[in-house]
Design an enzyme around this catalytic site. Structure first.
Site, PDB file in Angstrom:
ATOM      1  N   ARG A 109       0.837  -1.194   0.000  1.00 35.59           N
ATOM      2  CA  ARG A 109       0.000   0.000   0.000  1.00 35.59           C
ATOM      3  C   ARG A 109       0.879   1.254   0.000  1.00 35.59           C
ATOM      4  O   ARG A 109       1.943   1.282   0.612  1.00 35.59           O
ATOM      5  CB  ARG A 109      -0.877  -0.023   1.246  1.00 35.59           C
ATOM      6  N   THR A 386      -9.488   0.594  -9.565  1.00 38.84           N
ATOM      7  CA  THR A 386      -8.593  -0.402  -9.024  1.00 38.84           C
ATOM      8  C   THR A 386      -8.701  -1.567  -9.990  1.00 38.84           C
ATOM      9  O   THR A 386      -9.632  -1.606 -10.796  1.00 38.84           O
ATOM     10  CB  THR A 386      -9.119  -0.752  -7.608  1.00 38.84           C
ATOM     11  N   THR A 404      -4.066  -0.456  -7.217  1.00 37.67           N
ATOM     12  CA  THR A 404      -4.865   0.701  -7.609  1.00 37.67           C
ATOM     13  C   THR A 404      -4.058   1.977  -7.744  1.00 37.67           C
ATOM     14  O   THR A 404      -2.971   2.112  -7.175  1.00 37.67           O
ATOM     15  CB  THR A 404      -5.988   0.924  -6.563  1.00 37.67           C
ATOM     16  N   ASN A 406      -6.286   4.649  -7.308  1.00 33.16           N
ATOM     17  CA  ASN A 406      -7.467   5.313  -6.753  1.00 33.16           C
ATOM     18  C   ASN A 406      -8.385   5.757  -7.877  1.00 33.16           C
ATOM     19  O   ASN A 406      -9.154   4.949  -8.381  1.00 33.16           O
ATOM     20  CB  ASN A 406      -7.117   6.466  -5.813  1.00 33.16           C
ATOM     21  N   SER A 457      -7.846   1.131   3.284  1.00 32.61           N
ATOM     22  CA  SER A 457      -8.301   0.706   1.960  1.00 32.61           C
ATOM     23  C   SER A 457      -9.528  -0.172   2.083  1.00 32.61           C
ATOM     24  O   SER A 457      -9.788  -0.761   3.133  1.00 32.61           O
ATOM     25  CB  SER A 457      -7.185  -0.080   1.264  1.00 32.61           C
ATOM     26  N   SER A 458     -10.275  -0.282   0.987  1.00 36.04           N
ATOM     27  CA  SER A 458     -11.386  -1.236   0.913  1.00 36.04           C
ATOM     28  C   SER A 458     -11.024  -2.476   0.102  1.00 36.04           C
ATOM     29  O   SER A 458     -11.864  -3.374  -0.051  1.00 36.04           O
ATOM     30  CB  SER A 458     -12.617  -0.572   0.284  1.00 36.04           C
ATOM     31  N   GLY A 478     -13.669  -1.198  -7.208  1.00 37.48           N
ATOM     32  CA  GLY A 478     -14.981  -0.623  -6.935  1.00 37.48           C
ATOM     33  C   GLY A 478     -15.048   0.304  -5.751  1.00 37.48           C
ATOM     34  O   GLY A 478     -16.139   0.543  -5.230  1.00 37.48           O
TER      35      GLY A 478
END
Length: 574
Positions: A109, A386, A404, A406, A457-458, A478
């Site tokens: 990340r 992403t 990703t 973003n 993050s998701s 998403g």
């Protein structure tokens, strides 16, 4: 929280998510969702968002590579072939199941530069300034992709390939050029404006008159080829310490950002222990913080395990699912952040007992208003653009990888002389408590900006095991919808007995606590919508924009399904 204040937050979050829905989505053209084609193979399978990269991964498998070798080659290739999300200038997460039975997670990340503080994204009045966190060079996080992919190859690759071998297909595509795909040609007005801002980007991705490239054009990325060649020759340090890093830092600073060469030099990717749960006899292995995905996924599954979803009618089952979503997203907002900076009660959040306390608050016939859900329950006190790919090999290894920039094309800035598109990932911080990010997600102090921090993050790369062996490999892009997408794929396969092509294609819904709305894709039946509304939910139709490229392992072999919501995805096996 005072009601007036909560109504204000609800309104802000709603505006933010609706604004996000006007940004480019994975679905193009016709909004209706097609049906995925199942692809069956005996020896290996790759499902990725772009066909050329998927074939590159499958070719590595055929040459005797393992799933990690293939994943690394795909990751570098997508930086060339899928520039809206594939990247060297972003970051992500790789979840690995090894044939030995070991599960591990690689955190690559992005991090905040050391000059970022909790005031960096506020205006002169102390209010959140979305322009700073989304559209300016201040939003650029220190990229982790190169270090992360190299780390994966070094630690978990088969040993049959050098890093240069895995980069070679991407390097050739960048140097020789590639035909422009529908995806690259079909950029939206927002994407076009983002790229036009920066001459270094426009000269690569647009025609001299500022219009998009068209099918039949050839996309040549010579500077990116030089960057890939340097990494192939000298490893990841060629990216983080030397001329490439100098050019990245200079580009960011010239655009008003604060990243330095020292930020790039000090970046590290490392292993984390995956979060684990169980669901109806299956083991759920997913990404830990700084991703919120694994924690939320397991929390929601734990809540839902108390219901017989296999025999519930659709309206009732989906109501229960929405209620579980609301509660998990409320916990996300309060507790989760960079685990190296914030201690979150992860074990409590993913426990069966905690889920039972939440389940007891669910009314089977009435929607619970967001205002009535206290974040944290009984505990004491993330981009849409992403891309995800799944890989399995003949040796028993599996990889689920999500990474990703973003926004689509990130902040839009190519660092001059590198060919590298840079992210705007720092918008994933809670730039101010209660201020929604571009996806309407609310956050608090746990996810505040700070020097060296990794924004929450998701992304939810997930591997489901049965009897210790890979059964389902899934994940999705998403933004805030990633976690609920993975949830629905898991439930559709395990509870509803769907084949993977049907599970990937099924229309999905989403609730994230705030805004207090249920977003539904085309294909969700009017009866379901009416039933949710009758229970008190506000239902908002939206276009589809997730892409759950997934694999299920069956007695007949590996079955891959590329999500039909977006152009270009491919499942390929051998």
């Amino acid at each position: 929280m005072p009601n007036l204040h909560r109504r204000s937050i609800l309104r802000l979050a709603s505006f933010a998510l609706i604004a996000a829905l006007t940004l480019p989505m994975a679905a193009r053209g016709d909004e209706q969702i097609g049906h995925a084609q199942a692809v069956v193979a005996k020896s290996g399978m790759v499902v990725a968002q772009e066909a050329t990269a998927a074939r590159i991964g499958a070719d590595i498998l055929q040459k005797g590579g393992n799933a990690v070798d293939a994943a690394v080659a795909i990751g570098f290739a997508l930086a060339v072939t899928y520039p809206r999300a594939g990247n060297l200038g972003g970051g992500g997460f790789m979840l690995i199941h090894q044939a030995s039975g070991n599960d591990t997670a690689i955190d690559y990340r992005e991090t905040a530069p050391v000059a970022i503080t909790d005031k960096s994204f506020l205006d002169a009045q102390g209010n959140a300034d979305p322009q700073k966190s989304r559209d300016s060079a201040l939003a650029i996080g220190v990229p982790g992709t190169v270090e992360g992919l190299a780390f994966a190859a070094r630690q978990f690759g088969s040993g049959r390939f050098e890093l240069a071998d895995l980069i070679a297909p991407a390097l050739k595509l960048a140097r020789d050029g590639m035909p422009v795909t529908d995806d690259i040609a079909g950029i939206s007005p927002n994407e076009l404006a983002r790229l036009k801002r920066w001459p270094s980007s426009a000269k690569i991705f647009l025609k001299p008159d500022g219009t998009p490239l068209t099918p039949g054009d050839r996309l040549v990325q010579s500077d990116l080829a030089d960057t890939l060649e340097a990494i192939a020759k000298d490893g990841p340090r060629a990216f983080s310490d030397g001329p490439i890093a100098d050019k990245i830092a200079a580009a960011v600073q010239a655009a008003g950002g604060v990243m330095t060469t020292e930020d790039l030099k000090s970046y590290t990717a490392f292993e984390r222990k995956p979060v684990r749960g169980t669901y109806r006899g299956y083991d759920i292995v997913s990404m830990p913080p700084p991703s919120s995905g694994g924690v939320e996924l397991i929390e929601m599954l734990n809540i839902l395990e108390g219901y017989d979803l296999a025999h519930e009618d659709d309206p009732h089952a989906l109501h229960l699912m929405v209620e579980a979503m609301k509660r998990a997203y409320a916990d996300r907002a309060l507790f989760l952040g960079d685990p190296d900076k914030v201690k979150a009660p992860v074990e409590k959040l993913i426990s069966k007992d905690y889920a039972a306390t939440w389940r007891a608050t669910i009314d089977p016939e009435h929607a619970t208003p967001a205002s009535a859900i206290r974040a944290g329950g009984t505990v004491q006190s993330e981009g849409r653009n992403t891309t995800h790919f799944s890989v399995v090999d003949s040796f028993g290894n599996a990889v689920s990888n999500t990474y990703t920039l973003n926004f689509s094309y990130g902040v839009g800035l190519v660092a001059e002389g590198t060919g590298i598109l840079l992210n705007n990932e720092l918008d994933d911080f809670a730039v101010k408590p209660d201020a929604p990010n571009a996806y309407g997600l609310i956050g608090y102090e746990a996810n505040a900006p700070g020097p060296g921090k990794r924004p929450l993050s998701s992304m939810t790369p997930t591997i489901v095991l049965k009897d210790g062996k890979p059964f389902l490999i899934t994940g999705s892009p998403g933004g805030s919808r990633i976690i609920t997408t993975v949830l629905q794929v898991v439930v559709d396969v395990i509870d509803r007995g769907m084949d993977i092509a049907s599970a990937v294609s099924a229309p999905r819904l989403h609730n994230q606590w705030l805004p207090d709305q249920v977003f539904v894709e085309p294909g969700v039946s009017p009866d379901v919508i009416a039933a949710l509304q009758a229970r008190g939910d506000e239902v908002v139709p939206t276009r589809p924009f997730t892409s759950a490229n997934s694999i299920v392992i069956t007695p007949e072999g590996f079955v891959g399904a590329a999500d039909p919501r977006s152009h270009g995805a491919l499942a390929v096996g051998y």
